[in-house]
Write a protein that holds these residues in place. Structure first.
Motif, short mmCIF file in Angstrom:
data_model
loop_
_atom_site.label_atom_id
_atom_site.label_comp_id
_atom_site.label_asym_id
_atom_site.label_seq_id
_atom_site.Cartn_x
_atom_site.Cartn_y
_atom_site.Cartn_z
N HIS A 1 -2.47 26.08 6.72
CA HIS A 1 -3.04 25.94 8.03
C HIS A 1 -4.18 25.00 8.29
CE1 HIS A 1 -1.18 29.65 9.66
NE2 HIS A 1 -0.99 30.08 8.29
N ASN A 2 -4.27 23.99 7.26
CA ASN A 2 -5.13 22.99 7.24
C ASN A 2 -6.75 23.46 7.11
OD1 ASN A 2 -3.34 20.65 7.48
ND2 ASN A 2 -3.23 20.89 9.57
N ILE A 3 -6.81 24.38 6.47
CA ILE A 3 -8.30 24.99 5.96
C ILE A 3 -7.89 24.75 4.34
CG2 ILE A 3 -9.76 27.00 5.68
CD1 ILE A 3 -8.65 28.40 8.06
N PRO B 1 -18.75 19.16 13.47
CA PRO B 1 -17.81 18.76 14.37
C PRO B 1 -16.29 19.77 14.38
CG PRO B 1 -18.07 17.12 13.02
CD PRO B 1 -19.10 17.88 12.86
N ASP B 2 -16.12 20.14 13.01
CA ASP B 2 -15.07 20.88 12.83
C ASP B 2 -15.13 22.37 12.82
OD1 ASP B 2 -16.47 21.01 10.43
OD2 ASP B 2 -15.00 20.38 8.97
N GLU C 1 -21.62 18.73 4.47
CA GLU C 1 -20.12 17.98 3.87
C GLU C 1 -20.54 16.62 3.38
OE1 GLU C 1 -17.42 18.81 5.18
OE2 GLU C 1 -17.40 19.70 6.98
N TYR C 2 -21.71 16.13 3.42
CA TYR C 2 -22.20 15.03 2.55
C TYR C 2 -22.41 15.28 1.26
CZ TYR C 2 -25.04 12.02 0.07
OH TYR C 2 -25.66 11.21 -1.24
N LEU C 3 -23.09 16.71 1.02
CA LEU C 3 -23.29 17.14 -0.50
C LEU C 3 -21.94 17.63 -1.25
CD1 LEU C 3 -26.44 19.18 0.51
CD2 LEU C 3 -26.39 16.97 -0.93
N THR C 4 -20.88 17.74 -0.23
CA THR C 4 -19.79 18.38 -0.92
C THR C 4 -18.64 17.39 -0.76
OG1 THR C 4 -19.21 19.38 1.35
CG2 THR C 4 -20.28 20.85 -0.45
N SER C 5 -19.01 16.32 -0.42
CA SER C 5 -17.98 14.98 -0.30
C SER C 5 -17.50 14.77 -1.51
CB SER C 5 -18.32 13.89 0.35
OG SER C 5 -19.77 13.29 -0.19
N GLN C 6 -18.10 14.82 -2.81
CA GLN C 6 -17.80 14.60 -4.05
C GLN C 6 -16.47 15.48 -4.26
OE1 GLN C 6 -20.45 15.73 -7.30
NE2 GLN C 6 -21.74 16.63 -5.46
N TRP C 7 -16.29 16.56 -3.60
CA TRP C 7 -15.44 17.50 -3.92
C TRP C 7 -14.21 17.48 -2.91
CZ3 TRP C 7 -20.14 20.68 -4.44
CH2 TRP C 7 -20.70 20.25 -5.90
N GLY C 8 -14.14 16.50 -2.00
CA GLY C 8 -13.01 16.28 -1.18
C GLY C 8 -13.42 16.93 0.16
N SER C 9 -14.52 17.37 0.93
CA SER C 9 -14.69 17.84 2.16
C SER C 9 -14.45 16.76 3.00
CB SER C 9 -16.29 18.54 2.11
OG SER C 9 -17.33 17.42 1.98
N ASP C 10 -14.33 17.03 4.30
CA ASP C 10 -14.10 16.35 5.60
C ASP C 10 -14.99 16.84 6.74
OD1 ASP C 10 -12.79 15.28 7.85
OD2 ASP C 10 -11.01 14.70 6.69
N GLU D 1 -5.11 9.59 9.86
CA GLU D 1 -6.50 8.91 10.44
C GLU D 1 -7.80 9.73 10.45
OE1 GLU D 1 -4.89 9.23 15.03
OE2 GLU D 1 -4.37 7.42 14.03
N ILE D 2 -8.53 9.15 10.75
CA ILE D 2 -9.75 10.10 10.88
C ILE D 2 -9.72 11.06 11.87
CG2 ILE D 2 -12.51 9.97 11.46
CD1 ILE D 2 -12.40 7.24 10.29
N ALA D 3 -10.01 12.46 11.57
CA ALA D 3 -10.15 13.40 12.58
C ALA D 3 -8.88 13.93 13.03
CB ALA D 3 -10.66 13.13 14.09
N ASP D 4 -7.72 13.58 12.44
CA ASP D 4 -6.41 14.29 12.53
C ASP D 4 -6.33 15.52 12.08
OD1 ASP D 4 -5.78 14.35 9.70
OD2 ASP D 4 -4.38 12.77 9.86
N SER D 5 -5.39 16.25 12.02
CA SER D 5 -5.59 17.86 11.73
C SER D 5 -5.46 18.28 10.40
CB SER D 5 -3.94 18.62 12.46
OG SER D 5 -3.12 18.07 12.05
N SER D 6 -5.04 17.33 9.39
CA SER D 6 -4.80 17.80 8.12
C SER D 6 -5.92 17.24 7.52
CB SER D 6 -3.39 17.40 7.58
OG SER D 6 -3.23 16.12 7.65
#
Length: 505
Positions: free
Chosen positions: A316-318, A258-259, A268-277, A167-172
């Motif tokens: 490590h979820n990075i 927030p992260d 984060e928006y500019l890099t969202s096309q490459w899977g950022s969260d 879900e949104i904002a979970d650890s992974s």
């Protein structure tokens, strides 16, 4: 608990997150039946509602060792034979097998299922399997529940969001599954990473469901609203919808992180096309490479190196995103130079990374690694413009290390072929230098960069033995990992020390 109760619990948790994260849209779960599509009312009258589950990437997070292969009767010399099972409202879909692959970056797997038009919730289960020597083994992509390898989700036709084991904002991260979330980073239970997306048929193809457009946003569900920014905060409606922000209310996205990964929400928006969260840490690295010399001098880093780095951070979820030409950078036309000095490195940074523009948006978003033929040291970090955000790695030095490193290291490389050894050498070196840009130095971790700890005849080789980190010269070229400080005296917690915001300060 039964499926109905589980669904209510996970949706209440999702609602709580969306309301508490600030300036977000409530899911409004208590609308009247005429609005939510209960009792025979069509939730989206413009289309026949169907669900797509798209598998985007899968990756083994483990190195196979002899003991594990003997116990589980696995072919030691074979990589996983992955396949996926997807259940949509108990309808089972099974993929083909990808044979002998550590990772599949583009599986081109998307499954579709028609669902009732008057029922809000869709139950979805995802399983990842490894077929090896004729035996099917389920891989761990589960949540933080120990021993639970399945991923059970509840998708809402009204909102286009899902909850449950992801879900949104979970650890992974949203749409990313990590088998290590149950604490099994160093325990072998077939930990894997899997990326996915879920979406539904949508008349105007902007991805925002009909119900949300009509009841929450007041937008036209027959008109593609992509790129609209009604609140003028610089972020379009589709990104704010996906991550739970209210696209009708201004947010100071340029100052929201927030992260705490050093990327504000605009980045984060500019890099969202490459899977950022925006709620899970991302680390972006551009790798540029020097041309091969006139007599064949130099080389390129192995593809396997990139996989090893992604595994190390990903457990490590990075999430490490490497631009090797797939994100607009990743230059491979740096002129050959037989000996690259510090000033030349800074010129490469300015001309090939910043494209001659000190205000280039990628500065402060991407870290930078340049692969040269030869420099004063095999690898080191340097200040590119005004940030310690870049490093160089020499192919001449590291290819020699892979070929000639002392024989004692063979006990760590047993069973590895020449290709794997070379990939490990480069991965360890690059993770070491990246660690410096993230704040790990000899001044805060004395076992780091100690020149007297490289060889067994040096006292500090043994003193810093518990510090099992690529930041320790004893392990740099055979260990692609940082230490967690759990081994007592003379160990240091690199994972707890790294600061992804450091190069923004």
């Amino acid at each position: 608990m039964n499926a109905h109760v589980k669904r209510i619990v996970c949706l209440l948790l999702l609602t709580t997150f969306l309301v508490s994260s600030g300036s977000v849209v409530s899911l409004e779960l208590n609308k009247s039946s005429s609005q939510v599509g209960i009792g025979g009312v069509d939730i989206d009258p413009l289309v026949d509602i169907g669900i797509f589950v798209e598998i985007q990437e899968m990756r083994s997070l483990e190195k196979r060792d002899i003991q594990t292969c003997v116990i589980e009767k696995i072919d030691w010399f074979s990589d996983p034979d992955f396949y996926v099972k997807i259940f949509i409202n108990d309808k089972e879909i099974v993929s083909d097998i990808w044979h002998n692959k550590k990772y599949i970056s583009d599986p081109e797997l998307s499954v579709f299922s028609d669902v009732p038009d008057d029922e809000e919730f869709v139950d979805i289960t995802i399983q990842l399997w490894d077929w090896n020597l004729g035996i099917d083994r389920r891989c761990d992509i589960g949540s933080d529940k120990k021993g639970c390898f399945d991923v059970d989700l509840t998708y809402s036709i009204k909102t286009g969001h899902w909850c449950g084991d992801d879900e949104i904002a979970d650890s992974s991260g949203y749409g990313r599954l990590n088998g290590c979330d149950d604490g099994s980073i160093y325990r072998r239970d077939r930990d894997c990473e899997l990326w996915f997306d879920i979406y539904q048929t949508d008349f105007d193809n902007d991805g925002i469901p009909y119900w949300t457009e009509v009841n929450d946003y007041g937008t036209n569900p027959m008109l593609d609203n992509t790129d609209e920014d009604a609140d003028g905060d610089g972020i379009p409606i589709e990104w704010e919808w996906k991550w739970g922000y209210n696209p009708l209310e201004w947010n100071n996205h340029a100052n929201l992180d927030p992260d705490q990964d050093g990327l504000d929400n605009v980045e984060e928006y500019l890099t969202s096309q490459w899977g950022s969260d925006p709620f899970r840490q991302d680390l972006f690295l551009e790798i540029d490479q020097m041309k091969i010399g006139p007599n064949g001098e130099g080389g390129t880093i192995p593809q396997l190196t990139k996989h090893l780095l992604k595994v190390a951070y990903g457990t490590h979820n990075i999430v490490l995103h490497i631009d090797d030409g797939c994100m607009g950078g990743g230059q491979t036309d740096i002129p050959f130079d037989s000996n690259t000095n510090h000033e030349e490195l800074r010129n490469i940074y300015f001309n090939f990374f910043l494209n001659g523009d000190r205000n280039y948006w990628r500065k402060g978003v991407f870290h930078y690694g340049v692969i040269v033929y030869h420099a004063n040291y095999p690898g080191f970090v340097f200040v590119g413009d005004d940030k310690l955000d870049c490093f160089q790695v020499s192919t001449k030095a590291h290819d020699q290390i892979a070929e000639r490193y002392p024989i004692i290291n063979m006990i760590y490389w047993a069973g590895m072929n020449t290709r794997d050894i070379r990939a490990t050498v480069y991965a360890g070196a690059m993770m070491h230098e990246t660690g410096h840009t993230l704040g790990i130095f000899n001044s805060n971790s004395p076992g780091c960069d100690d020149q007297e700890s490289k060889f067994p005849w040096q006292a500090n080789y043994w003193k810093w033995g518990p510090y099992k980190s690529c930041m320790n010269y004893r392990y740099t070229y055979r260990l692609v990992d940082y230490s967690d400080g759990s081994r007592g005296k003379n160990d240091f917690d690199d994972w707890g020390r790294i600061d992804l915001t450091r190069f923004q300060k």
